[in-house]
Design a protein around this motif. Structure first.
Motif, short mmCIF file in Angstrom:
data_model
loop_
_atom_site.label_atom_id
_atom_site.label_comp_id
_atom_site.label_asym_id
_atom_site.label_seq_id
_atom_site.Cartn_x
_atom_site.Cartn_y
_atom_site.Cartn_z
N ILE A 16 1.34 -0.67 7.51
CA ILE A 16 -0.06 -0.79 7.92
C ILE A 16 -0.67 -2.06 7.35
CG2 ILE A 16 -2.35 0.24 7.67
CD1 ILE A 16 -0.89 3.00 7.68
N LEU A 17 -0.40 -2.33 6.08
CA LEU A 17 -0.95 -3.53 5.46
C LEU A 17 -0.39 -4.81 6.09
CD1 LEU A 17 -1.04 -2.46 1.70
CD2 LEU A 17 -2.92 -2.51 3.35
N ALA A 18 0.84 -4.74 6.58
CA ALA A 18 1.45 -5.92 7.21
C ALA A 18 0.80 -6.26 8.55
CB ALA A 18 2.95 -5.70 7.39
N GLU A 127 -1.78 -6.34 -1.70
CA GLU A 127 -0.66 -6.62 -0.81
C GLU A 127 -1.05 -7.50 0.39
OE1 GLU A 127 3.38 -5.35 0.87
OE2 GLU A 127 2.51 -5.90 -1.07
N VAL A 128 -2.23 -7.29 0.95
CA VAL A 128 -2.66 -8.09 2.09
C VAL A 128 -2.74 -9.57 1.72
CG1 VAL A 128 -4.70 -8.62 3.52
CG2 VAL A 128 -3.82 -6.29 3.40
N TYR A 129 -3.31 -9.86 0.55
CA TYR A 129 -3.44 -11.26 0.11
C TYR A 129 -2.09 -11.82 -0.33
CZ TYR A 129 -8.22 -9.61 0.13
OH TYR A 129 -9.41 -9.05 0.51
N SER A 250 -1.09 6.38 -1.05
CA SER A 250 -0.13 6.63 0.02
C SER A 250 -0.73 6.10 1.33
CB SER A 250 0.19 8.12 0.13
OG SER A 250 -0.99 8.87 0.31
N ALA A 251 -0.04 6.36 2.44
CA ALA A 251 -0.43 5.77 3.72
C ALA A 251 -1.89 6.01 4.11
CB ALA A 251 0.50 6.27 4.82
N PRO A 252 -2.47 7.21 3.93
CA PRO A 252 -3.87 7.39 4.32
C PRO A 252 -4.84 6.42 3.65
CG PRO A 252 -2.84 9.52 4.04
CD PRO A 252 -1.85 8.51 3.54
N LEU A 253 -4.52 5.99 2.43
CA LEU A 253 -5.34 4.97 1.77
C LEU A 253 -5.38 3.70 2.60
CD1 LEU A 253 -6.75 3.44 -0.51
CD2 LEU A 253 -4.57 3.32 -1.72
N HIS A 254 -4.23 3.29 3.12
CA HIS A 254 -4.15 2.03 3.86
C HIS A 254 -4.66 2.19 5.30
CE1 HIS A 254 -2.19 0.94 0.28
NE2 HIS A 254 -1.13 1.68 0.51
N ILE A 255 -4.61 3.41 5.81
CA ILE A 255 -5.28 3.68 7.09
C ILE A 255 -6.77 3.41 6.94
CG2 ILE A 255 -5.98 5.53 8.67
CD1 ILE A 255 -3.19 6.76 8.29
N CYS A 256 -7.36 3.89 5.85
CA CYS A 256 -8.79 3.64 5.62
C CYS A 256 -9.07 2.14 5.54
CB CYS A 256 -9.24 4.33 4.34
SG CYS A 256 -9.30 6.13 4.45
N SER A 257 -8.20 1.39 4.90
CA SER A 257 -8.39 -0.06 4.83
C SER A 257 -8.35 -0.68 6.21
CB SER A 257 -7.31 -0.68 3.94
OG SER A 257 -7.46 -0.29 2.59
N ALA A 258 -7.46 -0.19 7.07
CA ALA A 258 -7.27 -0.77 8.39
C ALA A 258 -8.40 -0.47 9.36
CB ALA A 258 -5.94 -0.30 8.98
#
Length: 332
Positions: A16-18, A127-129, A250-258
């Protein structure tokens, strides 16, 4: 940059972050063909993504056969740019043998000597940066944000079924036991919430039993186990409409970011200092305070606490309640 390959065969959250790389590269090279190489089975969350030309899958159950098949497809493509986000052997092998005109990746990868450009992997960076530095020379210094694309049908489904009353979500499951907050703590939080507030427990089909145990333990009105009931992207749309989303590392954290959804991220054995903290505008980070002397014990979780006490997971319900108190004017 007519043809670009991004390699990220890690877990769902990393993938997701990628997607931030896709957003940035597509903005700079709008006519480019962007392919994405992922771990087999992770592609459901990218369904309908408008900027991905093709998904390639690494099948780890038969790794060497999958590598041969992937290289047979990749090498004739003559990619102008190959971006390897992964630090491990397999991704580095694929990148180094891709015949890409420019291959970039991290110095920590064992095949970095074969890359045209290798960047330092700095744990303290989000990770995004961190990933963006791989393409800064081909774009600019400002990273894009990750992004997911639920369909119009996904948004409509959530609006019709869940859009009438305020709600929060809780995603209590993780592949790693030491990333999981004990169910008793979640239950204590849920029992302190106003009974009129809807609480939806989210997760995949494999998490349904874990989620049901929480529902039974908390036992209150307007509490529903939705684990495994929706598609990935329906859950994404549901989280966007929540007043707050409680997640683990976990993944739901990065879903929120997206999707820039409001998030309360609970860290047990891991820490946001490893680069996986939230990016949402409305965000709260919760961990045991004062932190145990052994915290954090690694960038990934474990099947059991290495010290056999799991003190980092004994967070009281009151710190969990603090974000909701801060958002109370929006909720009630």
């Amino acid at each position: 940059m007519d043809k670009i390959l991004i390699i990220q065969p890690a877990f769902l959250g990393d993938l997701i972050l990628a997607t931030a790389l896709i957003e940035k590269l597509k903005a700079y090279y709008p006519s480019s063909q962007i392919d994405l190489l992922i771990r087999k089975g992770q592609g459901r969350i990218l369904k309908g993504h408008p900027h991905i030309h093709q998904l390639l899958e690494l099948d780890r159950s038969n790794k060497w056969r999958s590598i041969r098949q992937l290289l047979a497809h990749i090498r004739p493509q003559n990619y102008d740019l190959v971006v390897n986000c992964h630090r491990h052997f397999t991704a580095g092998l694929l990148a180094s043998l891709s015949k890409g005109k420019k291959v970039v990746g991290f110095k920590k990868n064992p095949f970095s000597w074969a890359f045209n450009q290798a960047e330092e992997h700095i744990w303290a960076e989000q990770e995004v940066y961190r990933n963006h530095r791989l393409i800064a020379a081909f774009t600019d210094k400002e990273a894009a944000m990750p992004k997911l694309y639920p369909s119009a049908e996904d948004w409509d489904f959530v609006a019709e079924n869940y859009g009438q009353k305020p709600y929060i979500t809780i995603s209590p499951a993780s592949l790693w036991e030491t990333k999981r907050l004990p169910l008793a703590v979640w239950a204590e939080l849920i029992q302190q919430l106003p009974k009129s507030l809807y609480v939806y427990i989210l997760g995949g089909p494999a998490d349904r039993e874990h989620a049901q145990a929480l529902v039974q333990l908390a036992s209150r009105p307007n509490l529903h186990n939705l684990a495994g009931q929706h598609s990935f992207l329906q859950d994404v749309a549901l989280m966007k409409g929540a007043k707050l989303n409680y997640v683990l590392d976990s993944a739901p954290l990065h879903i929120c970011s997206a999707i820039d959804a409001p998030v309360a991220a609970v860290f047990c054995s891991t820490s946001p200092s490893y680069g996986f903290g939230p990016l949402s505008k409305t965000q709260f980070i919760i961990h045991q305070q004062p932190a145990p002397a052994c915290w954090p014990c690694g960038s990934h979780g474990y099947t059991a606490c290495p010290k056999a006490h799991f003190n980092c997971g004994q967070i009281a319900a009151m710190p969990l309640l603090a974000p909701l108190k801060q958002l109370a004017h929006e909720l009630f």
